[in-house]
Enzyme design. Structure first.
Site, mmCIF file in Angstrom:
data_model
loop_
_atom_site.group_PDB
_atom_site.id
_atom_site.type_symbol
_atom_site.label_atom_id
_atom_site.label_comp_id
_atom_site.label_asym_id
_atom_site.label_seq_id
_atom_site.Cartn_x
_atom_site.Cartn_y
_atom_site.Cartn_z
ATOM 1 N N THR A 109 0.830 -1.204 0.000
ATOM 2 C CA THR A 109 0.000 0.000 0.000
ATOM 3 C C THR A 109 0.861 1.250 0.000
ATOM 4 O O THR A 109 0.899 2.018 0.940
ATOM 5 C CB THR A 109 -1.001 0.027 1.163
ATOM 6 O OG1 THR A 109 -1.844 1.176 0.999
ATOM 7 C CG2 THR A 109 -0.347 0.061 2.502
ATOM 8 N N ASN B 219 -4.251 -0.800 13.548
ATOM 9 C CA ASN B 219 -4.962 -1.647 12.603
ATOM 10 C C ASN B 219 -6.212 -2.298 13.184
ATOM 11 O O ASN B 219 -7.025 -2.849 12.447
ATOM 12 C CB ASN B 219 -4.006 -2.708 12.049
ATOM 13 C CG ASN B 219 -3.079 -2.114 11.035
ATOM 14 O OD1 ASN B 219 -3.477 -1.842 9.898
ATOM 15 N ND2 ASN B 219 -1.846 -1.851 11.426
#
Length: 400
Positions: free
Chosen positions: A187, A395
C-alpha cells in the site's frame, strides 16, 4: 554499492518543468487529501504496480496507459479512499477524473495518470473530486507530498542534483506507505520526477531492475494492498541528449535513480505503522543474488525477529531459525551473525558477548543485522521495522 560522489542531496523542489498543487476537499477530516502533478511537456513514463489480484481501478488504468504510450503529463492523486473493489463505477470514476484533468490542462486524457490510496471498497465522492479539480492550479507547492499520506507520520521526500553531459539535472521523489508493505511494494505510492531526457525503452527496464532491490526489499507487516504503484517521469527539460543504456552518463543516472528509490524505500520502512526502529538486514556471500535477497527480506519480515528488536532482546536464535526456514541454498555450518557491530554467532555457533551491551545497542533508531553465509559471492539487502503494540492499535481501528 551506490557511488554517491556523482550527486548532491538538496532541499526538496521540483525539477525543471514540473508543477503541483494540493487541497483539502473533504475526503479526510482536516488534512490535505487531493492534488496533482503536471509537466510542461509529455514526459517519458515508466511504472511498476501491485501484484495483488484485486488491482484497484486507478492503478489498473494507469498501468494500461503507461504500458501502451510510455508517456504521462499529469497525475491526479487522492488519499483516504482507495477506489478499489468498486466495480464498474470505480472504473467510470477513473475515466471521469482523467477527462476532467485533461480538459482543464488542455492535454489528452491518455496523458493523465490516476492514483488513489486509502480505505478499500468505497467509491469516490465525485462531486468533491470535480470541485477539487476545479480548484487546482499550477504552482511550485510541494503540498502534494503531504496529500497522499494515510497512516504515515511524516513526509517521505528526497531531491538530488547531478550532471548529465555537463548539464546540471535534478531528480525529486516522494512516497507514501506505512502499513501493508509486502511483498511487492504494497500500500504505497511513489513518484519520481526528473528533468533528464531518457529514452522510453531505457526507463522502464531500469525501473524494473532497481525496484527489485529497493521497494521490493521492504516489508512492514506481510500484507499486500491493491493500489501500490511506482511511477517515474522524465520530461527532458534539462535538454540533454536522450540517454540510453549505451550513453556515457547512463551509469550516473542509474545510480541517481537507485539512490532516490532506496532512500524512499528506507523512509517507508522506518515509518511502518507503530514503528520505533528502522531495521536493515545485510546478507553477504550467498550462492545467488536471489538467495541473498530472499534471506534478508525474510529476516526483516519475521514477526518474532521484529518483536525481539522492539524489546531490545538480542535473541539471535530467531534470526538463524528464520534463515533456516527460507528455500535459499547455503551451508548451514558456516554462518556468522552480527547484531549492529557485535558478533553473536560464528560458523553457526554461539559466541560469548555482553548481552546488556548488545541490548543497549538495540535501543537506537536504526538497527543493522548482518549475516555472512561464507558460501558464495552475492550480497543482498532488505529493510523493515520493529513490531510494536501501537501497530495492533492502529490496525484494530483503521476503518472505524
Amino acid at each position: 554499492m551506490i557511488n554517491t560522489n556523482n550527486f548532491i542531496e538538496t532541499d526538496f523542489e521540483w525539477p525543471t518543468g514540473f508543477y503541483s498543487d494540493a487541497k483539502h476537499i473533504g475526503l479526510k477530516h482536516e488534512k490535505l487529501d487531493f492534488g496533482w502533478l503536471y509537466s510542461e511537456v509529455p514526459a517519458a513514463a515508466a511504472g511498476v504496480y501491485t501484484t495483488n489480484k484485486f488491482c484497484a481501478a486507478p492503478t489498473a488504468k494507469t498501468k494500461e496507459i503507461v504500458s501502451q504510450n510510455h508517456k504521462l503529463q499529469a497525475i491526479i492523486a487522492n488519499s483516504a479512499i482507495a477506489n478499489s473493489c468498486t466495480g464498474l463505477q470505480g472504473e467510470k470514476d477513473v475515466l471521469t477524473e482523467q477527462t476532467l484533468v485533461a480538459e482543464k490542462l488542455n492535454i489528452e486524457p491518455y496523458l493523465v495518470g490516476v492514483a488513489s490510496t486509502g480505505l478499500i471498497g468505497t467509491c469516490l465522492p465525485m462531486k468533491k473530486i470535480k470541485k477539487g479539480i476545479d480548484g487546482l492550479s499550477l504552482t511550485s507547492s510541494t503540498d502534494l507530498t503531504k496529500a497522499i499520506l494515510t497512516t504515515d507520520t511524516k513526509q517521505k521526500i528526497i531531491s538530488i542534483t547531478f550532471k548529465i553531459q555537463g548539464i546540471t539535472c535534478k531528480m525529486s521523489g516522494f512516497a507514501k506507505g506505512s502499513g501493508m508493505i509486502h511483498p511487492k511494494m504494497a500500500t504505497m505510492l511513489a513518484f519520481i520526477t526528473t528533468d533528464v531526457a531518457v529514452g522510453d525503452d531505457t526507463l522502464q527496464p531500469l525501473l524494473n531492475e532497481l525496484t527489485d532491490v529497493t521497494f521490493n526489499q521492504i516489508t512492514v507487516d506481510g500484507d499486500t494492498s491493491t493500489n501500490d504503484m511506482v511511477l517515474t517521469l522524465a520530461n527532458g527539460m534539462a535538454n540533454n541528449e536522450p540517454l540510453t543504456n549505451e550513453s556515457p552518463d547512463y551509469q550516473v543516472f542509474k545510480e541517481a535513480l537507485h539512490f532516490v528509490l532506496q532512500k524512499l524505500a528506507q523512509k517507508i520502512a522506518a515509518d511502518g505503522e507503530g514503528a520505533t526502529k528502522l531495521v536493515e538486514a545485510n546478507v553477504l556471500e550467498a550462492q545467488s543474488k536471489m538467495d541473498a535477497q530472499a534471506i534478508s527480506k525474510a529476516i526483516v519480515g519475521s514477526s518474532l525477529v521484529k518483536a525481539a528488536l522492539f524489546g531490545a532482546d538480542p535473541n539471535w536464535g530467531r534470526i538463524i531459525s528464520t534463515i533456516g526456514a527460507t528455500p535459499a541454498t547455503y551451508n548451514p555450518e558456516t554462518i556468522d551473525i552480527k547484531i549492529n557491530e557485535f558478533l553473536v554467532v560464528k560458523q553457526s555457533l554461539a559466541v560469548d558477548f555482553d548481552k546488556e551491551e548488545v541490548s543497549d545497542s538495540l535501543k537506537q533508531d536504526v538497527i543493522t543485522l548482518t549475516v555472512d553465509l561464507h558460501d558464495g559471492q552475492y550480497d543482498g539487502q532488505a529493510w523493515g521495522c520493529d513490531l510494536t503494540y501501537k501497530y495492533v492499535k492502529i490496525n484494530a481501528t483503521y476503518s472505524s
